[in-house]
Write an enzyme that holds these catalytic residues in place. Structure first.
Site, short mmCIF file in Angstrom:
data_model
loop_
_atom_site.label_atom_id
_atom_site.label_comp_id
_atom_site.label_asym_id
_atom_site.label_seq_id
_atom_site.Cartn_x
_atom_site.Cartn_y
_atom_site.Cartn_z
N GLU A 113 0.84 -1.20 0.00
CA GLU A 113 0.00 0.00 0.00
C GLU A 113 0.87 1.25 0.00
OE1 GLU A 113 -2.90 0.13 3.10
OE2 GLU A 113 -3.63 -1.90 2.73
N GLU B 46 -8.48 1.75 -4.77
CA GLU B 46 -9.59 1.64 -3.83
C GLU B 46 -10.19 3.00 -3.55
OE1 GLU B 46 -10.73 -0.06 0.65
OE2 GLU B 46 -8.76 -0.50 -0.23
#
Length: 266
Positions: A114, A181
């Site tokens: 991430e 996302e």
């Protein structure tokens, strides 16, 4: 179906066929997802919330991730296994290499990290050493305390411009896949068209190369009662979990899911 590889996913992008991904944490569901034709199984650190009952993904350790990767591997025959590097497991380049090796040796085919442009050095090093990497951008749950909650990212023009530039830079650094996302649908489409690698979306509209959902969410299971906007309950109208999994694959492939109501605007 034949074993799914990076080459398979790249071919699907080039053909314009949508890629299906679901989170998975054990052998039984790995087998069920195989039977439904799910191409990528994400052993996500979301297990900290849906399996362990934490209020975030932060408590999950690399050892716990490796345990679940190994469990999924034993039930899997066809899908590509993507594994999350958990919180702070890539705080340094050395930690990134060691923890990535642990997850690959447990059975992962690709590692997910991430972040944004700061990931470039570690992605480059991993790719050089034979570890494929998926870069997770937009809403990154491990950074929830910095972001101030689970909020849509990339809505301002400056944020959108930076995200597009970062996506291109991470591909150039060696990333094999991107996951977006909670990103405005238009921006997600622009990024998908700007890079040559597959782009998977969750709360990022239908313009990405594929979709992912948390398994428990798409089966209508929640211990909090809060259902994200981008989730659809695929158990509705289905007689079994196997039927729900097959319905998910079919709706992603035909671009019936996600609908406009599951996405976000700038």
């Amino acid at each position: 179906m034949p074993a799914i590889t990076l080459t398979t996913l790249q071919s699907l992008k080039q053909k314009g066929e949508k890629i299906t991904m679901l989170t998975c944490y054990d052998a039984t569901f790995a087998h069920a997802c195989n039977e439904a034709g799910v191409e990528v199984l994400l052993v996500g650190d979301s297990l900290g919330m849906v399996l362990q009952g934490h209020d975030s993904t932060l408590p999950v350790t690399t050892a716990e991730m490796a345990y679940h990767v190994a469990s999924v591997k034993r039930g899997n025959s066809d899908a590509l296994i993507l594994a999350d590097l958990p919180f702070m497991a890539n705080a340094t380049l050395d930690q990134t290499m060691i923890n990535s090796a642990t997850l690959m040796q447990a059975g992962a085919h690709m590692i997910k990290v991430e972040g944004a442009l700061w990931l470039a050095d570690s992605i480059r090093l991993l790719a050089e050493r034979g570890v494929p990497v998926c870069a997770h951008m937009g809403l990154t749950p491990q950074a929830v305390n910095i972001l101030g909650g689970y909020k849509v990212q990339g809505r301002s023009e400056n944020q959108a411009r930076q995200m597009r530039a970062d996506a291109i830079a991470l591909e150039q650094a060696g990333a094999s896949m991107l996951l977006l996302e909670c990103v405005p649908s238009e921006l997600a489409l622009e990024i998908t068209q700007a890079v040559g690698i597959p782009v998977i979306g969750i709360g990022a509209g239908s313009g990405t190369d594929g979709q992912v959902l948390v398994l428990h969410d798409m089966l209508g299971l929640s211990i909090t009662g809060r259902v994200p906007k981008f989730v659809k309950n695929f158990m509705n109208g289905q007689a079994s979990i196997h039927a729900a999994l097959s319905a998910y694959v079919a709706e992603v492939k035909t671009v019936s899911f996600p609908g406009i109501e599951h996405g976000f605007s700038a």
